[in-house]
Design a protein around this motif. Structure first.
Motif, PDB file in Angstrom:
ATOM      1  N   ASP A  88      -2.092  87.114  21.931  1.00 48.36           N
ATOM      2  CA  ASP A  88      -3.336  86.815  21.236  1.00 48.36           C
ATOM      3  C   ASP A  88      -2.983  86.253  19.864  1.00 48.36           C
ATOM      4  O   ASP A  88      -2.390  86.937  19.033  1.00 48.36           O
ATOM      5  CB  ASP A  88      -4.152  88.113  21.100  1.00 48.36           C
ATOM      6  CG  ASP A  88      -5.541  87.846  20.568  1.00 48.36           C
ATOM      7  OD1 ASP A  88      -5.723  86.811  19.891  1.00 48.36           O
ATOM      8  OD2 ASP A  88      -6.435  88.663  20.825  1.00 48.36           O
ATOM      9  N   HIS A  89      -3.347  84.975  19.652  1.00 43.11           N
ATOM     10  CA  HIS A  89      -2.905  84.285  18.441  1.00 43.11           C
ATOM     11  C   HIS A  89      -3.511  84.843  17.170  1.00 43.11           C
ATOM     12  O   HIS A  89      -3.046  84.537  16.084  1.00 43.11           O
ATOM     13  CB  HIS A  89      -3.107  82.777  18.580  1.00 43.11           C
ATOM     14  CG  HIS A  89      -2.127  82.189  19.545  1.00 43.11           C
ATOM     15  ND1 HIS A  89      -1.016  81.496  19.151  1.00 43.11           N
ATOM     16  CD2 HIS A  89      -2.055  82.267  20.896  1.00 43.11           C
ATOM     17  CE1 HIS A  89      -0.311  81.152  20.210  1.00 43.11           C
ATOM     18  NE2 HIS A  89      -0.922  81.606  21.296  1.00 43.11           N
ATOM     19  N   GLN A  90      -4.526  85.698  17.297  1.00 40.36           N
ATOM     20  CA  GLN A  90      -5.090  86.314  16.088  1.00 40.36           C
ATOM     21  C   GLN A  90      -4.042  87.172  15.371  1.00 40.36           C
ATOM     22  O   GLN A  90      -4.042  87.260  14.154  1.00 40.36           O
ATOM     23  CB  GLN A  90      -6.319  87.181  16.425  1.00 40.36           C
ATOM     24  CG  GLN A  90      -5.947  88.555  16.987  1.00 40.36           C
ATOM     25  CD  GLN A  90      -7.159  89.445  17.248  1.00 40.36           C
ATOM     26  OE1 GLN A  90      -7.896  89.272  18.193  1.00 40.36           O
ATOM     27  NE2 GLN A  90      -7.348  90.417  16.381  1.00 40.36           N
ATOM     28  N   TRP A  91      -3.109  87.773  16.149  1.00 36.19           N
ATOM     29  CA  TRP A  91      -2.112  88.646  15.516  1.00 36.19           C
ATOM     30  C   TRP A  91      -1.139  87.862  14.641  1.00 36.19           C
ATOM     31  O   TRP A  91      -0.566  88.387  13.704  1.00 36.19           O
ATOM     32  CB  TRP A  91      -1.333  89.451  16.564  1.00 36.19           C
ATOM     33  CG  TRP A  91      -2.204  90.277  17.456  1.00 36.19           C
ATOM     34  CD1 TRP A  91      -2.258  90.231  18.814  1.00 36.19           C
ATOM     35  CD2 TRP A  91      -3.151  91.276  17.057  1.00 36.19           C
ATOM     36  NE1 TRP A  91      -3.182  91.122  19.291  1.00 36.19           N
ATOM     37  CE2 TRP A  91      -3.741  91.778  18.234  1.00 36.19           C
ATOM     38  CE3 TRP A  91      -3.571  91.785  15.825  1.00 36.19           C
ATOM     39  CZ2 TRP A  91      -4.721  92.761  18.217  1.00 36.19           C
ATOM     40  CZ3 TRP A  91      -4.546  92.777  15.797  1.00 36.19           C
ATOM     41  CH2 TRP A  91      -5.105  93.241  16.994  1.00 36.19           C
ATOM     42  N   LEU A  92      -0.949  86.569  14.973  1.00 33.12           N
ATOM     43  CA  LEU A  92      -0.023  85.754  14.178  1.00 33.12           C
ATOM     44  C   LEU A  92      -0.506  85.590  12.741  1.00 33.12           C
ATOM     45  O   LEU A  92       0.286  85.319  11.850  1.00 33.12           O
ATOM     46  CB  LEU A  92       0.164  84.375  14.827  1.00 33.12           C
ATOM     47  CG  LEU A  92       0.950  84.381  16.139  1.00 33.12           C
ATOM     48  CD1 LEU A  92       0.818  83.050  16.859  1.00 33.12           C
ATOM     49  CD2 LEU A  92       2.414  84.695  15.866  1.00 33.12           C
TER      50      LEU A  92
END
Ligand code: CDP
Ligand code: CDP
Length: 218
Positions: free
Chosen positions: A67-71
């Motif tokens: 999930d790219h939100q964690w990046l």
């Protein structure tokens, strides 16, 4: 040639990989990929799901549905995230799940950039073994622990130097000792010990190495 020019940067925690990689990417107009952030994002997703000691199967599912939100989370940089990242990074199926994205980035950097700077642990050995420039950054544990301490203090977090040094050593040992893509310098990597070098000195040395290799490639 039309092939993107890849600069592979590997080395242990807090050796200065990201700082150097960002500067080189800006100087040469190359794209930058922080592969450690991928492993950290997998770890952070698991931590947020309450899974602090995931099985390989759970961690692989998290990697496949990264999930790219964690990046973008500030918690990505926390030591707890880095420590779990190094645990899941020892799992072969997790590495396999993140492999294709990294190789695609090297073969086709975003926005048509003519090259890519990629940092991690296995970029010169596994992900981009044909990279025309490989750099392996090292620094003493004391220097690296002190750099992390300064970063933590700058963020207003408490920092115990002895604990930071112990965590760095434990993470290095896990990264270098694992069977799957262990941390090690490629045979054709340029070794740079940054213990007593400033950011600018490291940058100038790396820039010269890249310029020479680019001329050689024509
Ligand atoms: O990416 P990696 O974990 O290898 O290291 P980094 O995040 O680039 O660098 C860790 C810290 O060390 C940063 O705060 C840098 O500003 C600092 N640093 C330094 O003081 N001297 C260097 N030659 C390189 C980095
Ligand atoms: O910034 P720092 O050097 O502390 O760590 P990082 O580059 O963000 O990587 C976090 C962890 O991910 C490392 O300790 C490795 O276990 C793992 N990693 C890896 O196995 N392979 C990579 N190419 C990048 C990171």
């Amino acid at each position: 040639s039309g092939r993107p020019f890849v600069v592979a940067i590997d080395g242990p925690a807090a050796a200065g990989k990201g700082t150097l990689a960002r500067r080189l990417a800006a100087a040469f107009g190359f794209a930058y990929l922080d592969t450690g952030a991928l492993y950290r994002a997998v770890a952070l997703g698991l931590l947020r799901a309450g899974n602090a000691s995931p099985s390989e199967s759970d961690a692989t599912k998290a990697a496949l549905r990264l999930d790219h939100q964690w990046l973008a989370s500030p918690d990505l940089r926390q030591e707890a995230t880095g420590n779990l990242a190094s645990v899941v990074a020892a799992m072969p199926a997790v590495r396999a799940a993140l492999d294709a994205f990294q190789r695609r980035f090297a073969a086709q950097p975003p926005d048509g950039a003519p090259g890519a700077v990629i940092d991690g642990r296995d970029i010169g050995t596994v992900i981009c073994p044909g990279a025309p420039v490989k750099l392996f950054l090292t620094a003493s544990v004391a220097a690296r622990a002190d750099r992390r301490r300064l970063e933590l203090e700058a963020r207003g977090e408490s920092a115990d130097l002895a604990r930071i040094a112990a965590e760095i050593e434990a993470r290095d040992a896990r990264d270098a000792g694992r069977a799957a893509a262990p941390l090690k310098a490629a045979e054709d990597a340029h070794l740079l010990d940054t213990s007593d070098l400033g950011i600018e000195d490291v940058f100038m040395k790396a820039k010269a190495i890249i310029e020479t290799a680019r001329q050689a490639r024509g």
